[in-house]
Design a protein around this motif. Structure first.
Motif, PDB file in Angstrom:
ATOM      1  N   GLU A 311       0.839  -1.187   0.000  1.00 47.62           N
ATOM      2  CA  GLU A 311       0.000   0.000   0.000  1.00 47.62           C
ATOM      3  C   GLU A 311       0.879   1.243   0.000  1.00 47.62           C
ATOM      4  O   GLU A 311       2.084   1.174   0.268  1.00 47.62           O
ATOM      5  N   GLU A 321     -12.383  -3.716   3.431  1.00 46.74           N
ATOM      6  CA  GLU A 321     -11.627  -4.773   4.086  1.00 46.74           C
ATOM      7  C   GLU A 321     -12.503  -5.974   4.423  1.00 46.74           C
ATOM      8  O   GLU A 321     -12.067  -6.883   5.119  1.00 46.74           O
ATOM      9  N   SER A 325      -7.531  -8.820   3.477  1.00 47.49           N
ATOM     10  CA  SER A 325      -6.645  -7.769   3.956  1.00 47.49           C
ATOM     11  C   SER A 325      -6.030  -7.047   2.761  1.00 47.49           C
ATOM     12  O   SER A 325      -5.317  -7.653   1.963  1.00 47.49           O
ATOM     13  N   PRO A 326      -6.283  -5.736   2.595  1.00 51.68           N
ATOM     14  CA  PRO A 326      -5.745  -5.025   1.436  1.00 51.68           C
ATOM     15  C   PRO A 326      -4.227  -4.872   1.546  1.00 51.68           C
ATOM     16  O   PRO A 326      -3.699  -4.527   2.604  1.00 51.68           O
ATOM     17  N   THR A 413      -6.262  -2.963  -6.820  1.00 54.76           N
ATOM     18  CA  THR A 413      -5.798  -3.237  -5.468  1.00 54.76           C
ATOM     19  C   THR A 413      -5.983  -4.718  -5.156  1.00 54.76           C
ATOM     20  O   THR A 413      -7.036  -5.299  -5.444  1.00 54.76           O
ATOM     21  N   TYR A 415      -6.192  -7.953  -2.444  1.00 56.78           N
ATOM     22  CA  TYR A 415      -6.632  -8.275  -1.082  1.00 56.78           C
ATOM     23  C   TYR A 415      -6.251  -9.726  -0.799  1.00 56.78           C
ATOM     24  O   TYR A 415      -6.636 -10.642  -1.526  1.00 56.78           O
ATOM     25  N   ARG A 417      -6.632 -13.136   0.830  1.00 65.49           N
ATOM     26  CA  ARG A 417      -7.759 -13.886   1.385  1.00 65.49           C
ATOM     27  C   ARG A 417      -7.398 -14.525   2.723  1.00 65.49           C
ATOM     28  O   ARG A 417      -6.281 -14.992   2.914  1.00 65.49           O
TER      29      ARG A 417
END
Length: 417
Positions: A311, A321, A325-326, A413, A415, A417
């Motif tokens: 990020e 979110e 989790s980004p 973006t 994420y 899992r």
């Protein structure tokens, strides 16, 4: 005038700024020192380069040269950095073996490594006894070895990888060429603005990719200052951050959470400019720092790619979110893609298995069979064992398949899992 390229050469940094502090050893001076006490031992770039010279000369006396492998079993010490740069100068490979392995699992990296010598701190003598190798020397014995003359060559002769790192359970073993390590260091500059005025605590072992590659080497690469603790202690870390004016705190979610729980956290947060948190996290860790105006960038990496996704430091409240989790987007020099269970590449917003490629990915796996050239030039696919979550994945056809599932949104973006 020809431009001078930036490399991992420690000698060049020592020539440019010999008196600048490279490492502050904050380890407790006494074995049973009270909590939240630190012992400062400052090492300049000139002194670290001198340590490297002496280490290289002593290794040469022991017959270490281009293509040889030096295994190291120790906690975080300045000597580890000296050994790394000494191996670079000799054209040898450094293979740190985690002291957190058990007597049963410590044999696993040695199934594929064929070291010329094992260097270990005396405190690890019990673990060293379990290593299936009979030529070892303690750090103290190495420091007393006669020194042979060494002709330093910053071009680093030899084709062997500079660094070999093993997985959490002792395997697999991934090899990194000097150029690959330099690319990873540049990632820290581009992704997090790492600079020469940064002071950065090391909160993970130097035998781990996020400790040695992502943090320690990157800090030294830009001429910053590394705060080194022999064994992580959250109270000591908070104290050191406040007293030394640390600017960047990288660490795993558990580490950042433990520091945030310390009574000295407010003083530490006042000094910090930003933090990097290994994903996944429960959200509370990031909020604890952002609530104190410390921007946090979540990051994802693996043994084979220490930093793959990250990020930015600007908090984005729009990120959802609820489905993972980004961890941002691919860092510079890293290509990422998602594939389905059949291996088909997925485009746009998708849910699939993450694969990585690019010059920041390890050059391949070190295997028991084959020559060094065969190991490095054509990365060999590994069969999945599934015995450890940290050991999933393989490198084949220029892509590293992480085995981890991600969701990618329309903005690009990712994420976890």
């Amino acid at each position: 005038m020809e431009a001078t390229s930036v490399t991992l050469s420690l000698a060049r940094r020592a020539d440019r700024f010999p008196d600048r502090t490279a490492v502050v050893d904050i380890s407790e001076d006494r074995l049973y020192a009270p909590a939240e006490t630190i012992h400062e031992d400052r090492v300049s770039y000139g002194a670290l380069s001198a340590i490297t010279d002496r280490t290289a000369e002593r290794l040469a006396t022991l017959g270490i040269g281009p293509g040889d492998t030096v295994c190291l079993v120790t906690r975080n010490r300045v000597a580890t950095l000296g050994l790394f740069f000494a191996c670079r100068r000799l054209g040898a490979t450094l293979a740190p073996v985690s002291h957190l392995l058990t007597p049963a699992s410590v044999e696993r990296p040695f199934d594929v490594l064929e070291p010329e010598i094992v260097v270990a701190e005396a405190a690890q003598r019990d673990l060293v006894r379990s290593i299936p190798f009979d030529r070892s020397v303690t750090l103290a014995e190495l420091s007393e070895t006669d020194r042979a003359g060494v002709e330093v060559d910053d071009r680093r002769p030899g084709d062997a990888p500079l660094l070999a790192l093993h997985g959490q359970s002792g395997r697999p073993v991934a090899g990194y060429a000097s150029e690959t390590l330099e690319r990873n260091c540049r990632t820290a500059v581009a992704a997090w603005g790492l600079a020469a005025n940064d002071v950065v605590p090391l909160t993970t072992p130097l035998a781990a990719p996020d400790g040695l590659v992502r943090v320690a080497l990157s800090v030294l690469y830009v001429g910053g200052t590394l705060l080194l603790d022999r064994a992580f202690d959250p109270g000591d870390a908070a104290t050191a951050i406040a007293e030394e004016g640390a600017t960047l705190l990288p660490g795993r979610a558990t580490v950042l959470r433990d520091i945030a729980a310390e009574t000295g956290f407010d003083a530490a947060a006042d000094r910090l400019e930003r933090a990097v948190c290994e994903a996944p996290d429960d959200g509370a860790v990031v909020r604890a720092y952002r609530d104190r105006d410390v921007p946090v960038a979540r990051v994802y990496g693996r043994l084979e790619c220490p930093t793959a996704l990250s990020e930015g430091f600007v908090g984005d409240t729009r990120v959802d979110e609820s489905e993972g989790s980004p961890v941002g987007r691919p860092v510079p020099d890293c290509r990422a893609r998602l594939v389905d269970d059949e291996g088909t590449v997925l485009e746009g917003a998708a849910d699939g298995r993450l694969q990585l490629s690019g010059p920041v990915v390890a050059d391949g796996y070190v295997n028991a069979a084959g020559t060094a050239d065969e190991q490095r030039d054509e990365p060999t696919a590994l069969e999945r064992t599934g015995d450890d979550a940290g050991d999933r994945g393989w490198i084949a056809d220029g892509w590293f398949d992480t085995g981890d599932r991600f969701r990618r949104d329309e903005a690009g973006t990712y994420y976890l899992r």
